[in-house]
Scaffold this motif. Sequence first.
Motif, PDB file in Angstrom:
ATOM      1  N   VAL A  78       0.823  -1.211   0.000  1.00  0.00           N
ATOM      2  CA  VAL A  78       0.000   0.000   0.000  1.00  0.00           C
ATOM      3  C   VAL A  78       0.853   1.255   0.000  1.00  0.00           C
ATOM      4  O   VAL A  78       0.307   2.357  -0.051  1.00  0.00           O
ATOM      5  CB  VAL A  78      -0.960   0.015   1.201  1.00  0.00           C
ATOM      6  CG1 VAL A  78      -1.909  -1.163   1.142  1.00  0.00           C
ATOM      7  CG2 VAL A  78      -0.198   0.022   2.521  1.00  0.00           C
ATOM      8  N   ASN A  81      -4.697   0.072  -2.946  1.00  0.00           N
ATOM      9  CA  ASN A  81      -5.397   0.743  -1.860  1.00  0.00           C
ATOM     10  C   ASN A  81      -5.432  -0.154  -0.623  1.00  0.00           C
ATOM     11  O   ASN A  81      -5.529  -1.382  -0.746  1.00  0.00           O
ATOM     12  CB  ASN A  81      -6.830   1.086  -2.276  1.00  0.00           C
ATOM     13  CG  ASN A  81      -6.877   2.123  -3.376  1.00  0.00           C
ATOM     14  OD1 ASN A  81      -6.019   2.999  -3.460  1.00  0.00           O
ATOM     15  ND2 ASN A  81      -7.880   2.029  -4.235  1.00  0.00           N
ATOM     16  N   THR A  96      -7.494  -3.934   0.015  1.00  0.00           N
ATOM     17  CA  THR A  96      -8.047  -4.437  -1.252  1.00  0.00           C
ATOM     18  C   THR A  96      -7.334  -5.695  -1.745  1.00  0.00           C
ATOM     19  O   THR A  96      -7.443  -6.047  -2.916  1.00  0.00           O
ATOM     20  CB  THR A  96      -7.969  -3.346  -2.336  1.00  0.00           C
ATOM     21  OG1 THR A  96      -6.596  -2.951  -2.537  1.00  0.00           O
ATOM     22  CG2 THR A  96      -8.790  -2.132  -1.955  1.00  0.00           C
ATOM     23  N   GLY A 142      -6.988   0.414  -7.033  1.00  0.00           N
ATOM     24  CA  GLY A 142      -6.271   1.652  -7.325  1.00  0.00           C
ATOM     25  C   GLY A 142      -4.998   1.416  -8.101  1.00  0.00           C
ATOM     26  O   GLY A 142      -4.013   2.142  -7.938  1.00  0.00           O
ATOM     27  N   LYS A 185       0.722   6.556  -2.625  1.00  0.00           N
ATOM     28  CA  LYS A 185      -0.638   6.519  -3.142  1.00  0.00           C
ATOM     29  C   LYS A 185      -1.454   7.633  -2.497  1.00  0.00           C
ATOM     30  O   LYS A 185      -1.378   7.830  -1.278  1.00  0.00           O
ATOM     31  CB  LYS A 185      -1.302   5.185  -2.838  1.00  0.00           C
ATOM     32  CG  LYS A 185      -0.827   4.046  -3.707  1.00  0.00           C
ATOM     33  CD  LYS A 185      -1.757   2.865  -3.589  1.00  0.00           C
ATOM     34  CE  LYS A 185      -3.078   3.107  -4.267  1.00  0.00           C
ATOM     35  NZ  LYS A 185      -2.967   3.355  -5.713  1.00  0.00           N
TER      36      LYS A 185
END
Length: 667
Positions: free
Chosen positions: A200, A216, A219, A269, A620
Amino acid sequence: MTKHGGARPYVRTTCPLDCWDACGALAYTHADGSITLKGDPEHPFSRGTVCGKLTEFVAFLQSDRRVTQPLLREGNSWREVSWDRALELCASELEAALRAGPGTILFDLGNGNCGLLRFSGQRFFRLLGVSITTGSLCDIAGQKGLEWTMGACLAHPPSDVLHSRAIIVWGRNPAVTNVHFWRFIQHARRAGATLAVVDVHPSATARRADLFLGVNPGTDVWLALGVARALLDLDLLDHGFLASHTGGWQEFLALARQITVPEAAGECGTEPGLVYELARLYGQRPTSTWLGMGVQHYRWGPTAVAFAAAPAALTGQLGIRGGGVSFFTGSLTPFQLDWIDPQALFPGPRTDRAMRKPVLADDLQSGPLPRVAWFQGSNAVKQAPASAATARALAGIRFKVAVEVRLSETASLCDLVLPAASFLEFEDVRGSFGTPWVGHMAPVAPPAGESRPEPDIYACLARHLGLERQYLEGGGPEGWLRRALLPLAGRGVTLEVLRERGGIVATGDNAYPELPFSEGRFATPDGRFRFPGHEDFQRYLRLRAEWQSEGTFPLQLITPKAPGRINSHPDTDARDAPRPPVARVHPQHVPAKAVEGETALLLTPLGQIRVRLLRDPAMKPGVVVVEQGGRIPDAIGINALIPATLSEDGEGACYYEARCRLEAPPG
């Protein structure tokens, strides 16, 4: 074992820290009594190196910051007392608590020292009929996930990665947290292996990977389904393995067919093309998957790990050299441990109220407070979620004891601190959860000051309570170690062998398997890998929907391990004033008027701390990273901001579920 290296003698020993490898070390004693450690070149996994975390810890043990005398609280200060006074006080308070009835004693055992004899405390309190805390702040949810799918949580040895054509590191950062394994990965890459990382945030490992999928938070289930759909699209399934060695694969593939790769990538994402690239790596053999703690730090942690194991099963990567899905193998796997909780020693049907580590504050507040709280090698106040609430709850307990080498955040809140001997000062044995290694922890020096080995502390307490004979049954500490090693006796492994050799690779029957699930034989009731199904996916969606809420806290707080310390162990700046931790964030989330490197406020529903901002375009959007540990101004630690939540199995901590926001600095 003592040998001579050059002109100086050394003793071969093993690192005690709560870390993957149980690294081998050579301890050199100098004329002034100081000790230095060097890596043991004969250790098959650490291969002559130890990391700075161990050398710094040894430096701390020899510093004046170490606790070497019993300390009794007097108001806001400490007074040194004799062992007789300390033990009499402990015995008196324990006897009073036992007379008061069940639920009056809390015992929490930590991994400050990972030797087997740390369980002497558990043996003592079991003898009293007292329950220990349950659950895990670390890895239990991931363990459960692999037990659901494969029947056991068993890892390949790190050297097996040298046989891999592709290496997939998922939610793990070995370049920081597992440096000896990282060296094997580097060797494998030089031989042509491809390294892919799923995480992440752009960790040190991710920044060096051939393929990085930044996803993300929470996920991983979607990514596993996306990879499964890509494997279908690319016709890369191993149908023979699925038919012969797995169950539930038809339902799992039906679930994968209900989504598209772009849909799964959108949830994660990331880019659909990257999902296909990851699937192609799974489609070549052998490909190994190495799961980390990050995958399972959510309430759906076991489900996430079960789904993350699925792509390897779809492509027949299990039970082969250079393949597998590895999380860890329990460090207690090769040992016989009936001496820890001998049922014959229980004085009666007494039962204490269960206290769960991940939600300790809630459990303390939900009923009558214990009369005595006892912490051994545990810094629960700093490491447990909702740590500020935990500290407040402990304040109401009449008598609190810490068995420790230092004044940790938890020990500092206690009434009495009993100084524990370090791993350099008494004999012990430990296993490893990252390698199939059983290491001997040899005494190098006498206990510092008036510190005592933990088994001796409890033997003295047992004597005060008239229970010494029962406590020492089985030969005492040396006898317990010999009993622990009985499953390895058929391979000639005894305490004498460990003393001579310093340790041994313990693969074989009744121990670590040399090749987990070889030939596709799993530890499930039917011997097959079990795929998660539609109900598991729906449960994941429900749990994630309960957690996911934008509102006034739109960002996700991630608290990974720091490179310079183990959990809450002291670091190099422990003498200096606390400093706001660094918060790494995408530039779009930097508050207006906030300046790089200067402080801003990080807030969650539980409180706020000041942080130093680091803009990182590689991060991110939506994620804030603050490394755990360290000393923070006006806060016990970063876990003061983490809500106390249990994973779906009822045992794991959910560190990655904290929603947060950033605000401009005050004033």
